[in-house]
Design a protein around this motif. Sequence first.
Motif, mmCIF file in Angstrom:
data_model
loop_
_atom_site.group_PDB
_atom_site.id
_atom_site.type_symbol
_atom_site.label_atom_id
_atom_site.label_comp_id
_atom_site.label_asym_id
_atom_site.label_seq_id
_atom_site.Cartn_x
_atom_site.Cartn_y
_atom_site.Cartn_z
ATOM 1 N N UNK A 24 0.853 -1.312 -0.032
ATOM 2 C CA UNK A 24 0.014 0.172 -0.078
ATOM 3 C C UNK A 24 1.027 1.301 -0.040
ATOM 4 N N UNK A 25 1.844 1.358 0.898
ATOM 5 C CA UNK A 25 2.703 2.449 0.983
ATOM 6 C C UNK A 25 3.630 2.637 -0.239
ATOM 7 N N UNK A 26 4.203 1.466 -0.954
ATOM 8 C CA UNK A 26 5.179 1.694 -1.854
ATOM 9 C C UNK A 26 4.440 1.544 -3.252
ATOM 10 N N UNK A 27 4.009 0.519 -3.661
ATOM 11 C CA UNK A 27 2.979 0.422 -5.051
ATOM 12 C C UNK A 27 2.295 1.609 -5.060
ATOM 13 N N UNK A 28 1.323 1.994 -4.086
ATOM 14 C CA UNK A 28 0.365 2.811 -4.423
ATOM 15 C C UNK A 28 1.112 4.302 -4.349
ATOM 16 N N UNK A 29 1.980 4.580 -3.806
ATOM 17 C CA UNK A 29 2.795 5.958 -3.876
ATOM 18 C C UNK A 29 3.151 5.975 -5.147
ATOM 19 N N UNK A 30 3.654 4.948 -6.117
ATOM 20 C CA UNK A 30 4.065 5.296 -7.296
ATOM 21 C C UNK A 30 2.705 5.754 -8.308
ATOM 22 N N UNK A 31 1.656 4.939 -7.929
ATOM 23 C CA UNK A 31 0.405 5.154 -8.601
ATOM 24 C C UNK A 31 0.094 6.664 -8.389
ATOM 25 N N UNK A 32 -0.108 7.192 -7.230
ATOM 26 C CA UNK A 32 -0.045 8.496 -6.753
ATOM 27 C C UNK A 32 0.547 9.593 -7.352
ATOM 28 N N UNK A 33 1.728 9.418 -7.191
ATOM 29 C CA UNK A 33 2.967 10.410 -7.757
ATOM 30 C C UNK A 33 2.694 10.292 -9.323
ATOM 31 N N UNK A 34 2.518 9.103 -9.927
ATOM 32 C CA UNK A 34 2.341 9.134 -11.352
ATOM 33 C C UNK A 34 1.264 9.862 -11.742
ATOM 34 N N UNK A 35 -0.186 9.963 -10.929
ATOM 35 C CA UNK A 35 -1.194 10.749 -11.406
ATOM 36 C C UNK A 35 -1.090 12.071 -10.999
ATOM 37 N N UNK A 36 -0.303 12.538 -10.161
ATOM 38 C CA UNK A 36 0.263 14.017 -9.798
ATOM 39 C C UNK A 36 0.858 14.507 -11.254
ATOM 40 N N UNK A 37 1.878 13.668 -11.610
ATOM 41 C CA UNK A 37 2.781 14.213 -12.829
ATOM 42 C C UNK A 37 2.008 14.163 -13.909
ATOM 43 N N UNK A 38 0.905 13.218 -14.146
ATOM 44 C CA UNK A 38 0.326 13.497 -15.355
ATOM 45 C C UNK A 38 -0.744 14.782 -15.220
ATOM 46 N N UNK A 39 -1.099 15.098 -14.123
ATOM 47 C CA UNK A 39 -1.836 16.348 -14.051
ATOM 48 C C UNK A 39 -1.039 17.464 -14.167
ATOM 49 N N UNK A 40 0.024 17.567 -13.865
ATOM 50 C CA UNK A 40 1.045 18.519 -13.785
ATOM 51 C C UNK A 40 1.518 18.791 -15.246
ATOM 52 N N UNK A 41 1.799 17.676 -16.060
ATOM 53 C CA UNK A 41 2.137 17.637 -17.582
ATOM 54 C C UNK A 41 0.985 18.228 -18.254
ATOM 55 N N UNK A 42 -0.327 18.107 -17.978
ATOM 56 C CA UNK A 42 -1.335 18.308 -18.561
ATOM 57 C C UNK A 42 -1.513 20.189 -18.405
ATOM 58 N N UNK A 43 -1.047 20.558 -17.206
ATOM 59 C CA UNK A 43 -1.074 22.111 -16.712
ATOM 60 C C UNK A 43 0.248 22.813 -17.432
ATOM 61 N N UNK A 44 1.068 22.017 -18.238
ATOM 62 C CA UNK A 44 2.215 22.659 -18.815
ATOM 63 C C UNK A 44 3.508 22.597 -18.257
ATOM 64 N N UNK A 45 3.762 21.707 -17.127
ATOM 65 C CA UNK A 45 4.722 21.791 -16.253
ATOM 66 C C UNK A 45 5.656 20.763 -17.160
ATOM 67 N N UNK A 46 6.937 21.135 -17.531
ATOM 68 C CA UNK A 46 7.779 20.465 -18.454
ATOM 69 C C UNK A 46 8.497 19.338 -17.816
ATOM 70 N N UNK A 47 8.882 19.379 -16.337
ATOM 71 C CA UNK A 47 9.361 18.456 -15.655
ATOM 72 C C UNK A 47 8.584 18.278 -14.285
ATOM 73 N N UNK A 107 8.361 15.668 -12.330
ATOM 74 C CA UNK A 107 9.249 14.970 -11.388
ATOM 75 C C UNK A 107 10.009 16.130 -10.658
ATOM 76 N N UNK A 108 10.586 16.867 -11.232
ATOM 77 C CA UNK A 108 11.523 17.886 -10.736
ATOM 78 C C UNK A 108 10.774 18.957 -9.806
ATOM 79 N N UNK A 109 9.428 19.103 -10.227
ATOM 80 C CA UNK A 109 8.995 19.966 -9.337
ATOM 81 C C UNK A 109 8.102 19.122 -7.916
#
Length: 618
Positions: free
Chosen positions: A184-207, A209-211
Amino acid sequence: MNSSRPGRLGVGVVGAGRVGAVLGNALRASGHAVVGASGVSAASRDRIEMLLPGVPVLEVQQVVERSELVLLAVPDDALTELVSGLAALGAWQPGQLVVHTSGRYGTAVLGPAAAVGAIPLAIHPAMTFTGTSLDLTRLVGCPFAVTAPGPVLPIGEALVVEIGGEPVVLRESARPTYHAALAHASNHLVTLVGQAERLLAGAGVEDPGYLLAPLVGASLDGVVRSGEAALTGPVSRGDVGTVAAHLEVLGRLAAEDPGLVDVPRTYRALARATTQRALVAGRIGEGAAQQLLDVLADDGGRPADAVGPLAASGASSTATRAPASPRDLPAPVTSVARTTAELRAARADMPGDVAVVMTMGALHDGHVALVRAARREARHVVVTVFVNPLQFGDAADLASYPRTLDDDVAALRALGPDAPDLVFAPSADEMYPGGTPRVTVSAGPVGAAYEGASRPGHFDGMLTVVLKLLHLVQPAVAMFGQKDAQQLALVRAMVGDLDVPTRVVAVPTVREADGLALSSRNARLDAGARDAALALSAALRAGRVRAEAGDDAGAVLAAAQDVLDGADPRVAVDYLALVDPARMVPVDVDATGQVVLLVAAVVDGVRLIDNTPLELHP
């Protein structure tokens, strides 16, 4: 095979995936001899060549027969069948160490090997693996869950120490819980951060992961050091408006991009869990928790649960909804019913749960927010439009109340997939065919305070029509705006006290850009009066600032009163009060927890109300 050095073992690796090849390398580095490894895929064979150079690639049975220590690094679901199959082949040997790396299982899964005298050990590294040499340095100090029969437990611990890890003894029965927690802590963290990265990419953030890296890293460090005390963010502050805004934008993005459809549901589930933990920790009170759970009611198949006394009062329901999201269904064709017979006929054709939004018409964006929220709650939505004469003590006020049914229906139909299935717009004669009803609902002492003091009988009339509409529509869910806090509290009390099988959901107040709470009455304000009316929301903001600064109830009220004292003379204040959100009674100066700051005024002859939920800290 016997290794050439005393105390060293011939090791066989079954499953040279990311874990097996790395642990085999670590055992080899500690002096053991790796005598064989199995690998079916090209990737596994590449890992053997890279991490275990010179080790022969063998069939599984050959690896087992050659080894004094067999390392089973295979997927959890394959482990049981593998051990049993090798036992059937007679591959296991007495005295042989059989070690698996599954987090899910203890040593019971190795029973067929133990039955012939093999020594069963379970060691699971609490880390993720890349399957490269980078993992070797990360093994140093890595915790390993070790499970083994008592007499041989030291062997398992010694193996972990040899490869640089730290053994953590875990009993057999605890393995499933342990593994679920880590996954739950490890695998789902990857899913969660991946979702956040997709949202930020859609908002025009180039990187993205860096943010995210500094924030996520700090959050992870905080929780492992301080536990849930490290929790921050809008849920931990009881900031219902911010959470509602998040849900609105996430829902819109998911509708526009199917690749984001999982994000709103994940947000809701985690925010609900965070709400419960924040409540248990005392970070928010029961009032804020209930408001958050109302806003976070699941769009994927079940309602949010009430908390604390609210649950006992009947504020929640065990009703469930159809699993389909409204956006997965065709846009409804909004029909209009003007009689109770037409309503009942239409209601009979609505399978699954129904949500109701009760209005008096003259719809604005605040009503639209209620309808959209209702669409997230149930498969079908009914909007009622009825100017209830029982709520008006002043005949002139009743006569002047705007009636714009055609425009209201057109606006609702324009909502597309969020449009209601039905608008119920009865006349007064249809609702009260014998004139004023002989039996009404009494709001009790709460109904005589604040709005009730200025509008005698208003809440009795409101509760009477609400109860009648609940009986007629028979909804699983009823949506009410937080803006009418006293109404919301009374409806919740009535539903709980009378055991009405309807869940009441509060929707945050919708405001204009300058802070004015939306109201049908705003249309009666001229430009000057409208500007003057901003004093109400300004007073609430001033009170919120003092509450967030940790001041007591007296300071909160004083800050709000200062704003009202300096307001335009056209603002005639009726009341300013800090009350308990459920009982609607004033709180003491040393009160803590959830409260609501209420204000009402008559601005150029137009009565306006507003409020804001607050949390007072000790």
